[in-house]
Design a protein around this motif. Sequence first.
Motif, PDB file in Angstrom:
ATOM      1  N   GLU A  22     -19.822  -4.775  33.648  1.00 12.73           N
ATOM      2  CA  GLU A  22     -19.962  -4.316  35.041  1.00 12.73           C
ATOM      3  C   GLU A  22     -19.297  -2.966  35.239  1.00 12.73           C
ATOM      4  N   PHE A  25     -21.384  -0.303  33.599  1.00  9.08           N
ATOM      5  CA  PHE A  25     -22.579  -0.018  34.392  1.00  9.08           C
ATOM      6  C   PHE A  25     -22.226   0.841  35.606  1.00  9.08           C
ATOM      7  N   VAL A  29     -23.771   4.546  36.520  1.00  7.65           N
ATOM      8  CA  VAL A  29     -24.433   4.907  37.778  1.00  7.65           C
ATOM      9  C   VAL A  29     -23.710   6.078  38.433  1.00  7.65           C
ATOM     10  N   GLN A  55     -33.617   1.201  42.482  1.00  4.64           N
ATOM     11  CA  GLN A  55     -33.117  -0.148  42.236  1.00  4.64           C
ATOM     12  C   GLN A  55     -33.822  -0.772  41.040  1.00  4.64           C
ATOM     13  N   LEU A  58     -32.533   0.837  37.862  1.00  2.00           N
ATOM     14  CA  LEU A  58     -31.194   0.384  37.468  1.00  2.00           C
ATOM     15  C   LEU A  58     -31.213  -1.045  36.936  1.00  2.00           C
ATOM     16  N   ILE A  59     -32.085  -1.852  37.501  1.00  2.00           N
ATOM     17  CA  ILE A  59     -32.228  -3.215  36.987  1.00  2.00           C
ATOM     18  C   ILE A  59     -32.725  -3.177  35.552  1.00  2.00           C
ATOM     19  N   TYR A  62     -29.962  -2.006  33.291  1.00  2.00           N
ATOM     20  CA  TYR A  62     -28.978  -3.068  33.080  1.00  2.00           C
ATOM     21  C   TYR A  62     -29.495  -4.105  32.074  1.00  2.00           C
ATOM     22  N   GLN A  63     -30.757  -4.455  32.254  1.00  2.00           N
ATOM     23  CA  GLN A  63     -31.335  -5.504  31.401  1.00  2.00           C
ATOM     24  C   GLN A  63     -31.555  -5.049  29.969  1.00  2.00           C
TER      25      GLN A  63
END
Lengths: 187, 181
Positions: A22, A25, A29, A55, A58-59, A62-63
């Motif tokens: 987290e 990440f 960002v 969004q 960014l998803i 992250y994935q």
Amino acid sequence: MAVHPEDSAIIERFLRGGSAAEQAFSLLVAKYGETLYAQIRRITRNHEQTNDVLQNVLIKVYQNLGSFKQDSALYTWMYRIARNETLNFLEKENRRTGVDMDDPMLEIVAGHSSLDDLSGERISELLQNAIDNLPEKQAMVFQLKYFDDLKYSEISKKLNTSEGALKASFHHAKQKIQEFILRELNL
Amino acid sequence: MKEEKDIFDYIQPRKTEVPNADYFKQLTQKVVEEQKSDETSKPGKVIPLYKRPVTWIGVAAAAVVTFLVINVNQGGPEGSGDLLAMSDISSEEAYQYVDEHLDEFDTELLLEAIPASDLEPHEETDPPEKKEEEKKEEKTETTPSTEKISLEDIDTEDILRYLEEQGIDPEELEEDEDEFI
């Protein structure tokens, strides 16, 4: 193009999982969010759609960061995701949805006989088309320099490329864009 | 007159409006929370009812069992002697079989495939007798109670496969399609 050591550290931290992921990440960002946002917004021309696209981007970041092969700069990878997400989004959504649209990304300065007859919309459209025709790296360098007005040293860190190579890339990009636009205007 | 060619001298980029740092912090939090909740609430893969092989085998089994029960009460031609022999115990034991293997059957589809009148007695004390009476009443009709059973959705191959597994020779089954169906 290898990953910059700073980005490598972020990725390594992310791979630890949990709160470390987290934090990594968040760092990512904080470092690239604005640039990605601006890149997307230049195309969508409004905040609402930009927010939705970013969004999604960014998803996906992250994935998939865990499986990023680091065979390109981290920003290059994210730029690609952002570009694809923006285009896919616009294909599905009507660009003009009644929300306030931003002004065109370019305005014309009087003096060029051929450009004086054009609207800001038209020249912006021509420029965007020209950028779309550039090789990916040149497109990135051009946008970071021309629109985001970053210094070569800053771009060098983002793309992990030497400043000399960036200057050459920017110069070539401008040449190709100019040729493209003049050709489109039959000049 | 020198043709002006360098268009970049005559165009100016507009600064793209970008939100403040708080926006990105909130967006980050939102994405992280979403990923966390996705990971914790990931359901098991849902296989639709109609795709479960056990469901279809169960339906086929129920259909075959019901068919056998019906045949016992209707009295088939001579050729179905073996079937009748097998079906001597079919009424009670058919239900017993279904009851013992109920876990393998999809209850909802069983309920659809088998008339309610056949199921309810089975859960009570005397299903077979009551069921036989009902079958006798239906005997006079041109179409048997299977009419109520929807076999349309059951693949013939599934039924044949089941029969094979149970050692039942399809050739020896009632040839009358109307009665079978």
